[in-house]
Structures are given as structure tokens and as C-alpha cells.
Design an enzyme around this catalytic site. Structure first.
Site, short mmCIF file in Angstrom:
data_model
loop_
_atom_site.label_atom_id
_atom_site.label_comp_id
_atom_site.label_asym_id
_atom_site.label_seq_id
_atom_site.Cartn_x
_atom_site.Cartn_y
_atom_site.Cartn_z
N TRP A 1 1.54 -6.38 12.23
CA TRP A 1 0.90 -6.85 13.46
C TRP A 1 -0.62 -6.77 13.39
CZ3 TRP A 1 -2.05 -2.79 14.69
CH2 TRP A 1 -1.59 -1.53 14.30
N ASN A 2 -1.18 -6.06 12.39
CA ASN A 2 -2.62 -5.77 12.49
C ASN A 2 -3.52 -6.96 12.15
OD1 ASN A 2 -2.05 -5.49 9.77
ND2 ASN A 2 -3.50 -3.81 9.48
N ARG B 1 -2.18 -15.34 3.78
CA ARG B 1 -2.35 -14.75 2.44
C ARG B 1 -1.06 -14.87 1.63
NH1 ARG B 1 -4.99 -8.79 2.20
NH2 ARG B 1 -2.86 -8.05 2.19
N PRO C 1 7.25 -12.59 11.13
CA PRO C 1 6.09 -11.83 11.61
C PRO C 1 6.53 -10.58 12.37
CG PRO C 1 6.48 -13.73 13.03
CD PRO C 1 7.53 -13.78 11.97
N GLU D 1 2.40 -4.96 -0.28
CA GLU D 1 1.07 -4.53 0.16
C GLU D 1 1.30 -3.45 1.22
OE1 GLU D 1 -1.76 -5.34 -1.03
OE2 GLU D 1 -1.30 -7.12 -2.20
N ARG E 1 -13.75 -2.22 11.76
CA ARG E 1 -13.18 -3.57 11.80
C ARG E 1 -11.77 -3.44 12.34
NH1 ARG E 1 -11.18 -7.72 7.55
NH2 ARG E 1 -10.53 -5.89 6.39
N CYS F 1 -5.53 -1.65 6.83
CA CYS F 1 -5.04 -0.86 5.69
C CYS F 1 -6.20 -0.40 4.82
CB CYS F 1 -4.05 -1.67 4.88
SG CYS F 1 -4.70 -3.28 4.45
N GLU G 1 -2.38 7.97 7.28
CA GLU G 1 -3.21 6.86 7.79
C GLU G 1 -3.46 7.11 9.27
OE1 GLU G 1 -0.82 3.33 6.86
OE2 GLU G 1 -2.69 2.28 6.52
N SER H 1 -12.48 -7.53 1.60
CA SER H 1 -11.48 -8.60 1.66
C SER H 1 -12.12 -9.95 1.40
CB SER H 1 -10.84 -8.63 3.06
OG SER H 1 -10.27 -7.37 3.33
N GLU I 1 -2.53 -9.92 -3.94
CA GLU I 1 -2.58 -11.16 -3.18
C GLU I 1 -4.00 -11.71 -3.27
OE1 GLU I 1 -1.04 -10.00 0.76
OE2 GLU I 1 0.78 -11.06 0.18
P1 NAD Z 1 5.71 -1.77 9.51
O1 NAD Z 1 6.08 -1.38 8.11
O2 NAD Z 1 6.27 -0.98 10.62
O3 NAD Z 1 6.14 -3.28 9.80
C1 NAD Z 1 5.72 -4.33 8.94
C2 NAD Z 1 6.72 -5.47 9.08
O4 NAD Z 1 7.98 -5.03 8.60
C3 NAD Z 1 6.95 -5.95 10.51
O5 NAD Z 1 7.14 -7.34 10.49
C4 NAD Z 1 8.23 -5.25 10.90
O6 NAD Z 1 8.96 -5.93 11.90
C5 NAD Z 1 8.97 -5.28 9.57
N1 NAD Z 1 10.03 -4.29 9.42
C6 NAD Z 1 10.11 -3.05 9.96
N2 NAD Z 1 11.24 -2.46 9.55
C7 NAD Z 1 11.89 -3.32 8.74
C8 NAD Z 1 13.09 -3.29 8.00
N3 NAD Z 1 13.88 -2.23 7.99
N4 NAD Z 1 13.43 -4.36 7.27
C9 NAD Z 1 12.64 -5.45 7.24
N5 NAD Z 1 11.47 -5.55 7.91
C10 NAD Z 1 11.10 -4.49 8.65
O7 NAD Z 1 4.12 -1.81 9.52
P2 NAD Z 1 3.17 -2.15 10.75
O8 NAD Z 1 3.14 -0.96 11.63
O9 NAD Z 1 3.52 -3.47 11.33
O10 NAD Z 1 1.78 -2.34 10.00
C11 NAD Z 1 0.95 -1.30 9.69
C12 NAD Z 1 1.11 -0.89 8.24
O11 NAD Z 1 0.86 -2.01 7.40
C13 NAD Z 1 0.09 0.16 7.82
O12 NAD Z 1 0.71 1.12 7.02
C14 NAD Z 1 -0.94 -0.65 7.02
O13 NAD Z 1 -1.66 0.11 6.10
C15 NAD Z 1 -0.06 -1.65 6.38
N6 NAD Z 1 -0.84 -2.81 5.96
C16 NAD Z 1 -1.08 -2.99 4.64
C17 NAD Z 1 -1.85 -4.05 4.22
C18 NAD Z 1 -2.12 -4.27 2.75
O14 NAD Z 1 -2.53 -5.36 2.40
N7 NAD Z 1 -1.90 -3.29 1.88
C19 NAD Z 1 -2.39 -4.95 5.15
C20 NAD Z 1 -2.13 -4.75 6.50
C21 NAD Z 1 -1.35 -3.66 6.89
#
Ligand code: NAD
Length: 488
Positions: free
Chosen positions: A161-162, A170, A186, A261, A289, A295, A392, A452, A469
Site C-alpha cells: 500500500w505504501n 515497477r 494490489p 522486494e 518521504r 522500505c 522497521e 530510487s 527491479e
Molecule cells: P504486506 O506484506 O503486509 O502486504 C504486501 C502485499 O501482500 C499486499 O498486497 C497484501 O495484501 C499481500 N498479502 C498479505 N498476505 C498475503 C498472503 N498470505 N498471500 C499473498 N499476498 C498477501 O506489506 P505491506 O504492509 O503492504 O507493505 C509494507 C512492507 O512492504 C514493508 O515491510 C516495506 O518495507 C515493504 N516494501 C518493500 C519495498 C521494496 O522494494 N523492497 C517497497 C515497498 C514496500
């Protein structure tokens, strides 16, 4: 704010998509998922809730479109991506408002995200026509080696969601450039941006079934069903390390190729010889930001003793001056967090650090308004084994630690299971590069708080992920090399 007034800012009602996008059609789901505005807590829309049957229909649609898309010339695919880029730019203001509404981020951040997100389409429109192969003679002279790159096949893309726009482009950009068809799932917190972009993709000429989008309240079973389907050959995931591990295990059952990622815990190192104003400018970008919900966000500030107090004083002044409020209101620089749960997590980490001797020079308590607010916060005297040094924070909290020597700084920077990003500020570039080499991360900002870029390989080491990516290699994550042994 009612649903109607929340959306009154749009010039283009075509961006108000709510159904599942499967095979070029907008379909109802098995129920509804409410979407909330984090700035107020109000429900602003409902989107369709996909079940396993919808997901398998999306795989059918991706399969039906696969051959036509793969056989289309790369020039034609490139031109469709280019049109999608132009349309994102033309609708930048509506998209930014939508992102701010469903994610909470301040409008300047949302505008920045739209620009960044669109660039992935421009970059991969360009890269689509430049996929190369390889020709070699075998050392034995027995035959020749010809290597081609073929699209890997149907790809499932899961995004957080972030960055609701950028994390999707990407993945979609390189996948489409490579000749793959995709199913995007999403995050349920921010689905509206993904659906709006799908509308723009239709307008750009993306054929039906090439990009499918579905939202679900049951991501586990829905994703497992798609990964178990032998037609799916790729999973590209961005999100938390915990969910990434679960999905790697799920993908292993069908030996699906994975790009991951995952989470980060970026250190930000400032040496005594750094230009302090540049370091403070960089710190504000690296920390704030997206309100800290990135992340790559600087999580741990390690500042050398000689410059420590001046840095804390400058950072405190800048953080305290930020305007906190509804993301889409004028002049707001820091919006709300995504949910109350996110605020509770930040509060828990800050409270634990304070109980162990840390002191807030600004902020340090939840803002207590409606919506999900936490104020920009600077913490000093934080013990290096506090929980917030290892988890985090994902919020506007800068924890500052003091160090004496270069070796100590590198050791502290590496004291984490994550390896996504790091930042180094020093007037001595030789030292900055030496330190950067010593830090085990996929990316290092040298005298720079923002790294980025669509043209650069983005990704992490250790528990921060697998693969990269963006950049020239990003497209290869969606391709398989094929080797021909040729005798002539
Ligand atoms: P999250 O892991 O909770 O969710 C990410 C996605 O996975 C969402 O679409 C969610 O609905 C889905 N999801 C959740 N459980 C699932 C399952 N069991 N099976 C399949 N899909 C599932 O993460 P978040 O809270 O949405 O995002 C924040 C995290 O993302 C942070 O840890 C951040 O660091 C990371 N992040 C990493 C990058 C990168 O490029 N490395 C970029 C942005 C965010």
C-alpha cells in the site's frame, strides 16, 4: 467526508473504477472490500472482493492474451507502454489526489510518486526494444552457443500500500516489455490507484487480458490457487519479509520463479567531515518521504561524536517545523499513517525505547486527532539494542545514535537482518565509498538521501529480498534465457 465529496476532486470520472478487471472487462466480485481515507478514518469507497474462482478466471484471461502479446513486435509493445506513460502524466493530478486519499501521503509526495511511477513505463518502453542475446564459440570448438531471452510466462504481481502506483508500474512495465501477461493484486488498503491505472492502460491500447487486476480480502488462498496453477510461471512480490517468506514457500510447491522486494532497516551514517546542511537535507528526504512509510526509509541515524549534537539540533528543528495534517490539504508535509495499527506499532517502539532511556527532542507521542496520526519525532540516547533499532519503524521517527570510529559505524550499520538500503555522508568520498562497500545492502546513497530511479537496479540483500527491479536487468526477471547449441 462522504464518498461523494471525497471523490469530487476528480476531473475524470473514468478513473472511478471499482470492479475486478479480468480479460478487459469490469466484473463484480463475491463481496465488497471497504477502502478508508486514513486522513479522516472515513470509508470512501468499496471495491470488489475476488475469490479463488475469479483469480483462476484472471489466469485464463492472461493465458488467452499471452500468445498475441508475446508475438507482438517489441516496437508495438513499446509504443503501448509509452502511451500509458503519457496518459499517467496527463492524469497526474487526479492520480496524486487518489493516492493521497487512499494512502494518506501528503500531496507533494503523491505527485512525486506519480512522476516516479510513470517513468517505469517510459523506461521499459525504451528497454522493450533493446533485449539482447548472446553468441559464443565453445572453448572446445565443438559447436556454437546462441542464447535468446524469452518471456517467462504469466506473472502474478503483488504490491503493498505504501507506493500504490510505483510498485505496480515497477512490475507491470518490465513484465509487459518482456512479453508477459500479468495479474496484479494490489494491497486492499489502496486498490483505487491500481484500478485507475488499469483504466488508463485500456486507453493506452493494452489488449484485453494482458493486464488483469483483482483485489481480495483473502490474499493467502487466492494467491496459493494462482501459484498452484501450472500456467503461472512468475511471482513478483513487494511487501513485508514475513509475507515474502510465506509466498516463497508457496511458490516452491510449483517451482515458480520469484522476485522478492521485502522489508528494510536502512542506516544513515554521518561522519564528522560531512557537509552538515547537505546531510540534514538528505536526512529529511531519506526519513520523511512518504511520512517514513518507505522500505528505503532511514531507520537508524548513526552520527559521529563531533557532529552529533549539531546534527540532532538541526534535525529536531526541521522535523518540528513539518506541518502534520490531512494528506490532501494545502501545505501539509506529513500525512497520517496507513492505519491505527501502524500508529500503535510506532507508539510501542517509541515507548519501549523511552522506557530504556531514549529521549524525544520533538514529538514522541501519538498526535491524538481523528485519522491515524503520529507526529515527526526525533529520539536521542537510544540504546542500540532497542527494538526500534531492529524492526522497521515505518513512520516519521528518527532514532539517532552516536558513534566514534568508522569500524564501529560499519558494524552498527550491518547489525540487522535486513540489507536493502544505506546512506553515507562524508566529505571524503574515498571514505564514503569504502564504508559503502563495507555495508551489506543492495543500495547505498553516497551524500544523497534519495536513490530510487527507474534506470537503476533496486533491491536488497539478506532478508530484504531476491532479484532487482528497474534498470537494465529488471526486464530479465520476466524472461528465461534459452540456449541453442548450434553446429555450423
Ligand atoms: P504486506 O506484506 O503486509 O502486504 C504486501 C502485499 O501482500 C499486499 O498486497 C497484501 O495484501 C499481500 N498479502 C498479505 N498476505 C498475503 C498472503 N498470505 N498471500 C499473498 N499476498 C498477501 O506489506 P505491506 O504492509 O503492504 O507493505 C509494507 C512492507 O512492504 C514493508 O515491510 C516495506 O518495507 C515493504 N516494501 C518493500 C519495498 C521494496 O522494494 N523492497 C517497497 C515497498 C514496500
Amino acid at each position: 467526508m462522504t464518498q461523494d465529496t471525497a471523490f469530487s476532486g476528480y476531473a475524470d470520472p473514468a478513473l472511478h473504477a471499482r470492479g475486478l478487471f479480468i480479460g478487459g472487462n469490469w466484473a463484480p466480485g463475491a463481496g465488497a472490500i471497504p477502502v478508508h481515507d486514513p486522513s479522516t478514518g472515513n470509508r470512501i469507497a468499496d471495491v470488489a472482493d475476488a475469490g479463488v474462482d475469479h483469480a483462476l478466471r484472471a489466469v485464463d484471461a492472461a493465458e488467452a492474451a499471452a500468445e498475441g502479446w508475446r508475438k507482438m513486435s517489441s516496437r508495438q509493445r513499446s509504443e503501448i507502454l509509452r502511451r500509458w506513460f503519457e496518459l499517467m502524466r496527463a492524469h497526474a493530478e487526479e492520480l496524486a489526489l487518489l493516492i493521497s486519499l487512499e494512502n494518506g501521503k501528503a500531496l507533494p509526495d503523491a505527485r512525486g510518486e506519480v512522476a516516479y511511477a510513470a517513468e517505469f513505463f517510459r523506461w521499459y518502453a525504451e528497454e522493450a526494444t533493446r533485449v539482447g542475446g548472446e553468441f559464443r564459440h565453445t572453448p572446445s570448438g565443438a559447436h556454437n552457443i546462441l542464447v535468446d531471452h524469452e518471456p517467462i510466462g504469466i506473472a502474478v504481481l503483488i504490491t503493498p500500500w505504501n507506493f500504490p502506483a510505483a510498485m505496480a508500474t515497477r512490475k507491470i512495465g518490465p513484465a509487459l516489455a518482456a512479453g508477459c501477461t500479468v495479474i496484479l493484486k494490489p494491497a486492499s488498503e489502496t486498490p483505487l490507484t491500481a484500478y485507475a491505472m488499469a483504466r488508463l492502460g485500456e486507453e493506452a491500447g493494452v489488449p484485453p487480458g494482458v493486464v488483469n487486476v483483482l483485489t481480495t480480502s483473502k490474499p493467502g488462498p487466492v494467491t496459493a490457487a494462482m501459484l498452484a496453477d501450472k500456467r503461472v510461471r512468475k511471482l513478483s512480490f513487494t511487501g513485508s519479509t514475513g509475507v515474502g517468506r510465506t509466498l516463497l514457500a508457496e511458490a516452491a510447491k510449483s517451482v515458480v520463479s520469484c522476485s522478492m522486494e521485502l522489508g528494510g532497516n536502512a542506516p544513515f551514517l554521518v561522519f564528522d567531515d560531512a557537509d552538515i546542511d547537505a546531510a540534514l537535507d538528505g536526512a529529511m528526504v531519506a526519513k520523511m518521504r512518504n511520512g517514513g512509510e518507505a522500505c528505503t526509509a532511514a531507520n537508524r541515524f548513526y552520527v559521529q561524536s563531533g557532529i552529533h549534537d549539531a546534527f540532532v539540533e538541526g534535525l529536531t528543528r526541521r522535523m518540528a517545523a513539518l506541518k502534520l495534517g490531512r494528506g490532501y490539504d494545502p501545505d501539509v508535509q506529513c500525512g497520517p499513517m496507513i492505519t491505527t495499527k501502524a500508529v500503535e506499532k510506532i507508539d510501542r517502539l517509541v515507548s519501549e525505547a523511552k522506557a530504556r532511556g531514549a529521549r524525544a527532542t520533538t514529538g514522541g507521542e501519538p498526535a491524538g486527532e481523528s485519522g491515524y496520526y503520529y507526529p515527526p519525532t526525533v529520539l536521542v540516547d537510544v540504546p542500540t539494542d532497542a527494538a526500534l533499532a531492529h524492526e522497521e519503524i515505518f513512520g516519521p521517527v528518527a532514532a539517532v545514535y552516536r558513534f566514534e570510529t568508522e569500524e564501529e559505524a560499519v558494524r552498527l550499520a550491518n547489525d540487522t537482518e535486513y540489507g536493502l538500503a544505506a546512506y553515507v555522508y562524508s566529505g571524503d568520498v574515498m571514505r564514503a565509498m569504502r564504508v559503502g562497500r563495507g555495508i551489506d545492502t543492495g543500495m547505498v546513497g553516497i551524500n544523497r538521501g534519495l536513490m530510487s530511479d527507474p534506470a537503476a537496479p533496486f533491491g536488497g540483500t539478506k532478508q530484504s529480498g531476491l532479484g532487482r527491479e528497474g534498470g537494465v536487468t529488471g526486464i530479465l526477471e520476466f524472461m528465461e534465457p534459452k540456449y541453442f547449441a548450434v553446429e555450423f
